[in-house]
Design an enzyme around this catalytic site. Structure first.
Site, PDB file in Angstrom:
ATOM      1  N   CYS A   1       0.829  -1.200   0.000  1.00  0.00           N
ATOM      2  CA  CYS A   1       0.000   0.000   0.000  1.00  0.00           C
ATOM      3  C   CYS A   1       0.868   1.256   0.000  1.00  0.00           C
ATOM      4  CB  CYS A   1      -0.933  -0.005   1.212  1.00  0.00           C
ATOM      5  SG  CYS A   1      -1.910   1.496   1.306  1.00  0.00           S
TER       6      CYS A   1
ATOM      7  N   CYS B   1      -0.470   4.123   2.093  1.00  0.00           N
ATOM      8  CA  CYS B   1      -0.314   3.999   3.542  1.00  0.00           C
ATOM      9  C   CYS B   1       1.137   4.244   3.957  1.00  0.00           C
ATOM     10  CB  CYS B   1      -0.680   2.593   4.020  1.00  0.00           C
ATOM     11  SG  CYS B   1      -2.117   1.886   3.246  1.00  0.00           S
ATOM     12  N   ASP B   2       2.088   3.728   3.171  1.00  0.00           N
ATOM     13  CA  ASP B   2       3.463   3.641   3.664  1.00  0.00           C
ATOM     14  C   ASP B   2       4.480   4.486   2.904  1.00  0.00           C
ATOM     15  OD1 ASP B   2       2.588   1.819   5.585  1.00  0.00           O
ATOM     16  OD2 ASP B   2       2.728   0.159   4.162  1.00  0.00           O
TER      17      ASP B   2
END
Ligand code: NDP
Length: 320
Positions: A143, A146-147
């Protein structure tokens, strides 16, 4: 269908919808507005895959695009307005051999329902390397949204050649100094516009015929051992400090495959041209039954179809 004998006092739902992506929430919107009082089991990733993307530019109605999480939050607010109940729970086992159907959930609940809409979607696939599993969350991710933030100013790699890989690679150039796109053959599967964006981005370096043999590092990613898919020759890259997988998805159909026809990967097979399945009263919508289009808008459309099929089915059984 055989009738099930219920325990005394059992409450029977009109419709339970498993999944809270565009398919599940559209099914909820339509069944709620049909006064069926839907219960949505949101699953462990409420909002589904759009909650881990950034800009959604191809959902009609948003001339300037919309962020994935915002789109899902808006859909959630819309279904709540019509009285949909949303629960952070998911089906782990079910009994679809008699009516009402029985759903056993991860929170330990037993739910009875006249109809069921399965819209549990699909999840990101990983390569399956032990080193990749060990370092998941420590430099290995599926992701970018997200990261990506954690990889400011360093070199990272993205695996895959589809729209997801190109989109994630582009997005990650906001943070990383260089994004290495590892493609296992000599061309990209992505749509032309996404290919163009990736190939023209000066911070993306495409490596054809390249796959990951091992992720290096004990506690965090310290490099990659990559393999040439033509010759098998391996090279160690110590410059790469993060690995993002964008190699497609796996349908979340485990609790249902025992009851319904499915393909070899686990995509559920519904009736062509409707949301019906071979079990009357059980309907499928979204990515769980679609490995071809897989778009938010097609998922939403199939959620609408499922809701209309639910309504008609209940009507044919004498109403609700
Ligand atoms: P795809 O299935 O389209 O692509 C998967 C990619 O990963 C392929 O290039 C495939 O290679 C590669 N791959 C698969 N397994 C491995 C492996 N073990 N090692 C290395 N590479 C591997 O998945 P996507 O997630 O990219 O896209 C899914 C759907 O979602 C598509 O329909 C896409 O159009 C859509 N989508 C649309 C977006 C948008 O419009 N904004 C954004 C993201 C997705 P190979 O080609 O050799 O099989």
């Amino acid at each position: 269908m055989t009738s099930r004998t219920l325990p005394a006092g059992a409450v029977v739902e009109n419709v339970v919808i498993c999944g809270s992506g565009p398919a599940g929430l559209t099914a909820a919107l339509y069944t709620a507005r049909a006064n069926l009082g839907p219960l949505v089991l949101e699953g462990m990733q409420p909002g589904g895959q759009l909650t881990i993307t950034t800009d959604v530019e191809n959902f009609p109605g948003f001339a300037h695009g919309i962020m994935g999480p915002e789109l899902m939050e808006t859909m959630r607010a819309q279904v709540s307005r019509f009285g949909t109940r949303l629960e952070l729970d998911e089906v782990v086992r079910c009994e679809l051999d008699a009516s009402p159907f029985v759903l056993h959930t991860s929170n330990g609940n037993t739910i009875y329902t006249r109809t069921l809409v399965i819209a549990t979607g699909a999840s990101a696939k990983y390569l399956g390397l032990p080193s990749e599993t060990r370092l998941r969350g420590h430099g290995v991710s599926a992701c970018a949204t997200c990261d990506g933030f954690f990889f400011r100013g360093v070199e990272i790699a993205v695996v895959g050649g589809g729209d997801s890989a190109c989109e994630e690679a582009n997005f990650l150039t906001k943070f990383a100094s260089t994004v290495h796109l590892l493609v296992r053959r000599d061309s990209l599967r992505a749509s032309k516009i996404m290919q163009q964006r990736a190939l023209q981005n000066p911070k993306i370096k495409v490596h054809w015929f390249t796959e990951v043999a091992e992720v290096l590092g004990e506690k965090e990613v310290e490099g990659l051992r990559v393999r040439d898919t033509r010759t098998g020759a391996e090279t160690a890259w110590s410059n790469v400090k993060g690995l993002f997988l964008a190699i497609g998805h796996q349908p979340n159909s485990a609790p249902f495959v025992q009851w319904l026809p499915h393909d070899e990967v686990g995509y559920l097979l519904g009736e062509a041209g409707s949301a019906r399945t071979q079990i009357p009263g059980v309907f499928v919508a979204g990515d769980i039954q679609d490995k071809v289009y897989r778009q938010a808008i097609t998922a939403a459309g199939s959620g609408c179809m499922a809701a209309i099929d639910v309504e008609r089915w209940l009507e044919s059984q004498g109403g609700h």
